[in-house]
Design a protein around this motif. Sequence first.
Motif, mmCIF file in Angstrom:
data_model
loop_
_atom_site.group_PDB
_atom_site.id
_atom_site.type_symbol
_atom_site.label_atom_id
_atom_site.label_comp_id
_atom_site.label_asym_id
_atom_site.label_seq_id
_atom_site.Cartn_x
_atom_site.Cartn_y
_atom_site.Cartn_z
ATOM 1 N N ARG A 49 33.007 -4.281 -18.633
ATOM 2 C CA ARG A 49 32.899 -3.039 -19.386
ATOM 3 C C ARG A 49 32.550 -1.829 -18.510
ATOM 4 O O ARG A 49 32.774 -0.691 -18.905
ATOM 5 C CB ARG A 49 31.877 -3.196 -20.515
ATOM 6 N N ASN A 52 35.937 0.168 -17.021
ATOM 7 C CA ASN A 52 36.561 1.308 -17.697
ATOM 8 C C ASN A 52 35.489 2.195 -18.335
ATOM 9 O O ASN A 52 35.771 2.979 -19.225
ATOM 10 C CB ASN A 52 37.598 0.854 -18.728
ATOM 11 N N PHE A 53 34.270 2.015 -17.869
ATOM 12 C CA PHE A 53 33.155 2.889 -18.255
ATOM 13 C C PHE A 53 32.860 2.846 -19.756
ATOM 14 O O PHE A 53 32.493 3.850 -20.343
ATOM 15 C CB PHE A 53 33.388 4.321 -17.755
ATOM 16 N N MET A 54 33.033 1.672 -20.355
ATOM 17 C CA MET A 54 32.494 1.467 -21.690
ATOM 18 C C MET A 54 30.975 1.451 -21.543
ATOM 19 O O MET A 54 30.236 1.839 -22.440
ATOM 20 C CB MET A 54 32.951 0.127 -22.262
ATOM 21 N N GLU A 55 30.529 0.944 -20.406
ATOM 22 C CA GLU A 55 29.131 1.070 -20.000
ATOM 23 C C GLU A 55 29.116 1.906 -18.735
ATOM 24 O O GLU A 55 29.965 1.737 -17.868
ATOM 25 C CB GLU A 55 28.500 -0.292 -19.670
ATOM 26 N N GLU A 86 33.888 13.731 -18.891
ATOM 27 C CA GLU A 86 34.625 13.051 -19.953
ATOM 28 C C GLU A 86 36.124 13.044 -19.647
ATOM 29 O O GLU A 86 36.811 12.051 -19.866
ATOM 30 C CB GLU A 86 34.360 13.722 -21.312
ATOM 31 N N CYS A 90 38.386 9.731 -19.518
ATOM 32 C CA CYS A 90 39.479 9.524 -20.466
ATOM 33 C C CYS A 90 40.783 9.260 -19.724
ATOM 34 O O CYS A 90 41.563 8.387 -20.106
ATOM 35 C CB CYS A 90 39.623 10.731 -21.392
ATOM 36 N N ARG A 93 40.725 5.762 -18.402
ATOM 37 C CA ARG A 93 40.888 4.700 -19.411
ATOM 38 C C ARG A 93 42.336 4.536 -19.860
ATOM 39 O O ARG A 93 42.691 3.488 -20.387
ATOM 40 C CB ARG A 93 39.983 4.987 -20.616
ATOM 41 N N THR A 94 43.161 5.571 -19.661
ATOM 42 C CA THR A 94 44.573 5.359 -19.964
ATOM 43 C C THR A 94 45.209 4.488 -18.884
ATOM 44 O O THR A 94 46.253 3.895 -19.094
ATOM 45 C CB THR A 94 45.352 6.691 -20.046
ATOM 46 N N MET A 98 41.860 -1.849 -22.273
ATOM 47 C CA MET A 98 40.921 -2.915 -22.614
ATOM 48 C C MET A 98 41.226 -3.521 -23.980
ATOM 49 O O MET A 98 41.595 -2.824 -24.920
ATOM 50 C CB MET A 98 39.487 -2.392 -22.615
ATOM 51 N N PHE A 100 39.323 -5.986 -26.809
ATOM 52 C CA PHE A 100 37.963 -6.392 -27.146
ATOM 53 C C PHE A 100 37.916 -7.722 -27.893
ATOM 54 O O PHE A 100 38.892 -8.121 -28.532
ATOM 55 C CB PHE A 100 37.303 -5.340 -28.048
#
Lengths: 261, 221
Positions: A49, A52-55, A86, A90, A93-94, A98, A100
């Motif tokens: 996580r 992709n910087f979910m955390e 941000e 963003c 993340r494209t 991910m 889940f």
Amino acid sequence: MDETVIRIRNLHKRFGDLHVVKGVDLEVKRGERIAIIGASGSGKSTILRCLNFMEMPSEGTIELDGKLLGTEGRANGGRAGRIYSEAELCALRTRVGMVFQQFNLFPHMTVLENVMEGLITVKRTSKDAARSRATEQLTKVGLLDKLDAYPGKLSGGQQQRVAIARALAMEPEVLLFDEPTSSLDPELVGEVLRVIHALAEEGRTMLLVTHELGFAYHFADRVVFIADGVVHETGTADEVLKHPKRERTQAFLARFTERAF
Amino acid sequence: MEYTWDFTVIVDAFPVLLRGLLVTVELWVLAFAIGLSLGFAVSLGRISGRPWVNAPAIGYVEIFRNTPVLVQLIWFYYAFPIVLGQQLSPFTAAALGLTLNTSAYCAEIFRGGIVSIARGQWEGAKAIGMTRAMTMRRVILPQVMKRMLPAFTNRGIELAKVTSLASLLAVNEIMYQGRLLSSTYYRPLEILTVVALVYFVLIYPGSYLSARLERRLAARD
């Protein structure tokens, strides 16, 4: 082929006083398929996580295609660290998609709309182009007949395949799977693993956190065993899963009585 | 009871009552529309993880929810001008008080709705590169609007009734006109009854629709 896509250096993650990831280094080559295994609470999902910087990593650096992410600066706590905007995250993340454990589909949108959403809002694709690309991805995961269904009407396996199509539609360079079959009924696991396997055949770069060791064996070029927030042992699937060198790895594998490989 | 009803005064008083009704509606629509938008902004502060955004938002909401509306209106008319250094018209003071009061309640409705959406929805949107603002607009709000609709309708109804307190600041809305007329004509029974009826006609459609909507939504889930 030996090109490094992701390079993680000295990754740490703390949740308050809880130190979950304690200095992980990992390199992912283009086209490589990595399975990350380990006990619950070992930090394996958290590592994924962070990619992709979910955390947000507490410490350490992540490079994508040789480019260091973030800028040097002081984070909230005043500790020296990296600052990420941000916009940068963003965009990242494209490129790093991910999937889940809980699918996280949008329940108020149809299957097709779920897959089109990122194309329209993030990539600003025209509606027609988005629809045709989304349809293409949904065909690939075998859900052409469910385009207008709402996620609530689908089985868990079907929902997870929609989630995979949604991630694929963004054409990411790297795909992250966070225990994609853990919340599925046993009879639905197969259909999802078949889709993931088909993607592996296409030569995509993928990281998979999983408890399905049998699948990991066939899927992975490399297996990473995580224990106590560090990489405890790593190597080919054969090396780690069949001939583990370290005691802790052996103990972990011994607990899986049915070894399907 | 020896009372002779005389509704002819209503005919005479009607134009004035109607003008009062217009002011009531103005006050209502203005306070509700601005209160909703402001409430949304405050709710974003309420759910922010940053204490310097979060704490003032909490304070704002709690002050307006835990003091009487009447005190707030009177404060904005008599006390606030001293801070401001400029007199406010009764209408402005009443509109200001009602708007801020409504925004505090709306903020809580928005907050409750937004946090009721599972974290996975934010993550699902984040993972395909959506910004927080995009996620709010496309993923979160469409899902909570349905849940929040009954609460907002109730708020709207409550606000319509509370606008009558503005009469105490001499805002010439319908309650004020009603009291004035009843002492002019010495016919409080007829006039105040009609005032109450006008409020009922104004508010009842809203509460009827809201109850129906609630039933329909409940049936769908």
